[in-house]
Design a protein around this motif. Sequence first.
Motif, PDB file in Angstrom:
ATOM      1  N   GLU A  11       0.883  -1.267  -0.062  1.00 44.00           N
ATOM      2  CA  GLU A  11      -0.089  -0.011   0.006  1.00 44.00           C
ATOM      3  C   GLU A  11       0.936   1.232   0.122  1.00 44.00           C
ATOM      4  N   GLN A  12       1.938   0.995   0.740  1.00 44.94           N
ATOM      5  CA  GLN A  12       2.749   2.417   0.705  1.00 44.94           C
ATOM      6  C   GLN A  12       4.442   1.886   1.128  1.00 44.94           C
ATOM      7  N   CYS A  13       5.418   2.551   0.764  1.00 43.12           N
ATOM      8  CA  CYS A  13       6.587   2.152   0.994  1.00 43.12           C
ATOM      9  C   CYS A  13       7.527   3.639   1.431  1.00 43.12           C
ATOM     10  N   LEU A  14       8.660   3.369   1.646  1.00 41.35           N
ATOM     11  CA  LEU A  14       9.571   4.565   2.096  1.00 41.35           C
ATOM     12  C   LEU A  14      10.810   4.538   1.481  1.00 41.35           C
ATOM     13  N   PHE A  15      11.232   5.663   0.952  1.00 35.62           N
ATOM     14  CA  PHE A  15      12.636   5.910   0.245  1.00 35.62           C
ATOM     15  C   PHE A  15      13.325   7.016   0.765  1.00 35.62           C
ATOM     16  N   MET A  16      14.444   7.282   0.583  1.00 34.17           N
ATOM     17  CA  MET A  16      15.166   8.530   0.997  1.00 34.17           C
ATOM     18  C   MET A  16      15.377   9.207  -0.361  1.00 34.17           C
ATOM     19  N   ASN A  17      15.120  10.629  -0.482  1.00 31.58           N
ATOM     20  CA  ASN A  17      15.563  11.237  -1.502  1.00 31.58           C
ATOM     21  C   ASN A  17      16.927  11.968  -1.755  1.00 31.58           C
ATOM     22  N   ALA A  18      17.363  12.645  -2.675  1.00 30.20           N
ATOM     23  CA  ALA A  18      18.817  13.027  -3.003  1.00 30.20           C
ATOM     24  C   ALA A  18      19.207  14.055  -1.777  1.00 30.20           C
ATOM     25  N   ASN A  19      18.014  14.630  -1.015  1.00 35.32           N
ATOM     26  CA  ASN A  19      18.506  15.449   0.167  1.00 35.32           C
ATOM     27  C   ASN A  19      18.509  14.733   1.477  1.00 35.32           C
ATOM     28  N   GLY A  20      18.324  13.422   1.372  1.00 35.50           N
ATOM     29  CA  GLY A  20      18.363  12.724   2.674  1.00 35.50           C
ATOM     30  C   GLY A  20      17.072  12.748   3.458  1.00 35.50           C
ATOM     31  N   GLU A  21      15.787  13.187   2.823  1.00 35.24           N
ATOM     32  CA  GLU A  21      14.575  13.159   3.685  1.00 35.24           C
ATOM     33  C   GLU A  21      13.964  11.905   3.344  1.00 35.24           C
ATOM     34  N   ILE A  22      13.285  11.468   4.307  1.00 39.76           N
ATOM     35  CA  ILE A  22      12.409  10.256   4.069  1.00 39.76           C
ATOM     36  C   ILE A  22      10.884  10.637   3.614  1.00 39.76           C
ATOM     37  N   MET A  23      10.646  10.076   2.383  1.00 34.06           N
ATOM     38  CA  MET A  23       9.645  10.381   1.524  1.00 34.06           C
ATOM     39  C   MET A  23       8.988   8.815   1.296  1.00 34.06           C
ATOM     40  N   ARG A  24       7.493   9.269   1.238  1.00 39.25           N
ATOM     41  CA  ARG A  24       6.393   8.127   1.305  1.00 39.25           C
ATOM     42  C   ARG A  24       5.641   8.053   0.055  1.00 39.25           C
ATOM     43  N   ILE A  25       5.807   6.789  -0.646  1.00 39.43           N
ATOM     44  CA  ILE A  25       5.020   6.772  -1.778  1.00 39.43           C
ATOM     45  C   ILE A  25       3.656   5.787  -1.550  1.00 39.43           C
ATOM     46  N   GLU A  26       2.420   6.258  -1.959  1.00 34.14           N
ATOM     47  CA  GLU A  26       1.319   5.551  -1.659  1.00 34.14           C
ATOM     48  C   GLU A  26       0.922   4.907  -3.117  1.00 34.14           C
ATOM     49  N   TYR A  27       0.444   3.698  -2.991  1.00 36.15           N
ATOM     50  CA  TYR A  27       0.237   3.171  -4.367  1.00 36.15           C
ATOM     51  C   TYR A  27      -1.079   3.807  -5.042  1.00 36.15           C
ATOM     52  N   GLY A  28      -1.099   4.058  -6.149  1.00 33.00           N
ATOM     53  CA  GLY A  28      -1.877   4.754  -7.034  1.00 33.00           C
ATOM     54  C   GLY A  28      -1.992   6.210  -7.139  1.00 33.00           C
ATOM     55  N   LYS A  29      -1.185   6.730  -6.224  1.00 37.25           N
ATOM     56  CA  LYS A  29      -1.144   8.209  -6.044  1.00 37.25           C
ATOM     57  C   LYS A  29       0.189   8.714  -6.811  1.00 37.25           C
ATOM     58  N   PRO A  30      -0.014   9.856  -7.503  1.00 41.15           N
ATOM     59  CA  PRO A  30       1.081  10.450  -8.180  1.00 41.15           C
ATOM     60  C   PRO A  30       2.094  11.385  -7.211  1.00 41.15           C
ATOM     61  N   GLY A  31       3.512  11.183  -7.561  1.00 43.53           N
ATOM     62  CA  GLY A  31       4.268  12.077  -6.549  1.00 43.53           C
ATOM     63  C   GLY A  31       4.577  11.353  -5.328  1.00 43.53           C
ATOM     64  N   PHE A  32       5.279  12.022  -4.536  1.00 36.41           N
ATOM     65  CA  PHE A  32       5.722  11.726  -2.983  1.00 36.41           C
ATOM     66  C   PHE A  32       5.137  12.437  -2.088  1.00 36.41           C
ATOM     67  N   SER A  33       5.123  12.112  -0.928  1.00 37.87           N
ATOM     68  CA  SER A  33       5.256  13.287   0.327  1.00 37.87           C
ATOM     69  C   SER A  33       6.061  12.855   1.320  1.00 37.87           C
ATOM     70  N   ARG A  34       6.387  13.765   2.060  1.00 39.77           N
ATOM     71  CA  ARG A  34       7.334  13.646   3.211  1.00 39.77           C
ATOM     72  C   ARG A  34       6.774  12.966   4.403  1.00 39.77           C
ATOM     73  N   SER A  35       7.375  11.864   4.793  1.00 37.42           N
ATOM     74  CA  SER A  35       6.943  11.074   5.845  1.00 37.42           C
ATOM     75  C   SER A  35       7.118  11.865   7.309  1.00 37.42           C
ATOM     76  N   GLU A  36       5.951  11.446   8.047  1.00 29.36           N
ATOM     77  CA  GLU A  36       6.262  11.929   9.355  1.00 29.36           C
ATOM     78  C   GLU A  36       7.410  11.521  10.338  1.00 29.36           C
ATOM     79  N   LEU A  37       7.983  10.170   9.732  1.00 31.61           N
ATOM     80  CA  LEU A  37       9.189   9.782  10.334  1.00 31.61           C
ATOM     81  C   LEU A  37      10.481  10.299  10.017  1.00 31.61           C
ATOM     82  N   ASN A  38      10.510  11.408   8.976  1.00 38.57           N
ATOM     83  CA  ASN A  38      11.594  11.993   8.908  1.00 38.57           C
ATOM     84  C   ASN A  38      12.215  12.976   9.863  1.00 38.57           C
ATOM     85  N   THR A  39      13.787  12.734   9.983  1.00 35.29           N
ATOM     86  CA  THR A  39      14.529  13.606  11.112  1.00 35.29           C
ATOM     87  C   THR A  39      15.256  14.556  10.118  1.00 35.29           C
TER      88      THR A  39
END
Length: 496
Positions: A11-39
């Motif tokens: 349903e969703q997964c996490l990855f780290m972008n080039a800036n070192g931020e934790i981003m969330r991908i939700e299946y079926g939705k375009p683009g990414f959003s910053r995860s609340e787990l980001n530090t």
Amino acid sequence: MDKQSRNRLPEQCLFMNANGEIMRIEYGKPGFSRSELNTENRKANQVIVNSYNEKHGITAEQVDTMHQGALFGWNVPQLSQQEHSGMEGGRIFEVEISRPGSFGAETSSTLKLPATPYQILDALDKARITDKRVIYSTKIIGCELDYLPQFIGTNANLYELNHLTERLSSLNEWELDCFEGMVMMDTIRTQYSPIAIDRLINMTHSMKDCHVVYEAHNDSTLGKFYADNDFVPELENVPDEIYECLDFGKIGKEMREGEGGVFTPHGYVVQNGEISQTYHSGDAVPLEKPDYTVLLRITKGYFNDPQYDNNLVAFLKLPADDEMLSQAVEAVKAASPEECVFSAADCMIPSLTEKIEDSLYESEGDRYGLVNELAQQLRHIKEENGVLTYKAMLETTPADISLEDALDLAFLTGEFEILSETASPADYAEKEVQRMMSFESDDGLEQFCNLEGYGRYLMEKYGIAETPYGLLEQQNGRTVEQCLNRPSQSHGMEMK
């Protein structure tokens, strides 16, 4: 949307972008959003991403697929990776598609599977299946797995057949041997009844509980294998002189019947688990046509540098703007489009796919720009319902027509009309005679007219061409070949 229809993606997964931020991908939705787990700590973020994905059983391959979906759309076809396949060439089925009745017999088309979305639509166009309400049949006329067609029902859905072949073309040789064994096990249990397509597809997801004993081709060799490898506890302490006198055929028969295994041409196969329920009937049937006119596959060029090269793949839907191109280039971690290798994965006009591929490999000029311009015009043709006409026009051109000429012709679809419901010169002559004589029926018409000959005479007189999509009729007195000889025009047309 359930897990099965997501092709086993989370349903969703996490990855780290080039800036070192934790981003969330939700299946079926375009683009990414910053995860609340980001530090604010880059190393801590990497640990969090790895821990989250590992805890939820999310693989790096699934993250890459989710990343592609978020960037380029969730309905990009999952084209088979033939380099991992045990099937040479990757084409498993050849099918014949036809409408019922005499008209359908004249317009049937053949298609090799697996096929891209537009290759399937093109075969349906040739068979004159231009309306979802038209009933048609799909008959398997060739198969690389010669044992399989007899177990597939005659009412199999074309799109599900294609999905089955996509799955089969992704399997290695051992997995294909397991699949054959599962098919044989099923047919024995059901007394050789046809197997539902969704069950066959799910068999391709059910290898983890499979075992193949390649050296066992009968009960005796199977019994010897089980005894030699300590699978029969009762025989562990049997003296050697008695061991050699054992009835291995009886041992093998008892083991085979007990676990429900089968002998195949490759050896003994047994499946100790349940058949997966990953795929549900109807999941492979598309709700809409592709949202691109040309689909490009993009990889990073090979620079013979292990630290810089990679195996990343991105898909770019054309027509595309500069931002979409930049995103695709970034997805394969290339510095610029010049570092990328572009290839044609699919095209609304399948006959142009190879020409697009050749054009992309040419070194002179802006080859990507030409392909993108063609994609823009193809979208315009699609909006004007001129796709069949354009396909028929291309059928009348020389095989070595250039991509530039194909683009020229794409601006001239209004000069022609496709008669898709006219299958032959005789059909055309019959309609013309009926029109001139105001016949209400064709009773007895064939007895007094050589319709085939008269039809060819009329077609030559009016410059009408016979194509797999129907008869192509001129509107302004010029043939397609004559259109090709006209002076080139500028194609600065801007598409909406």
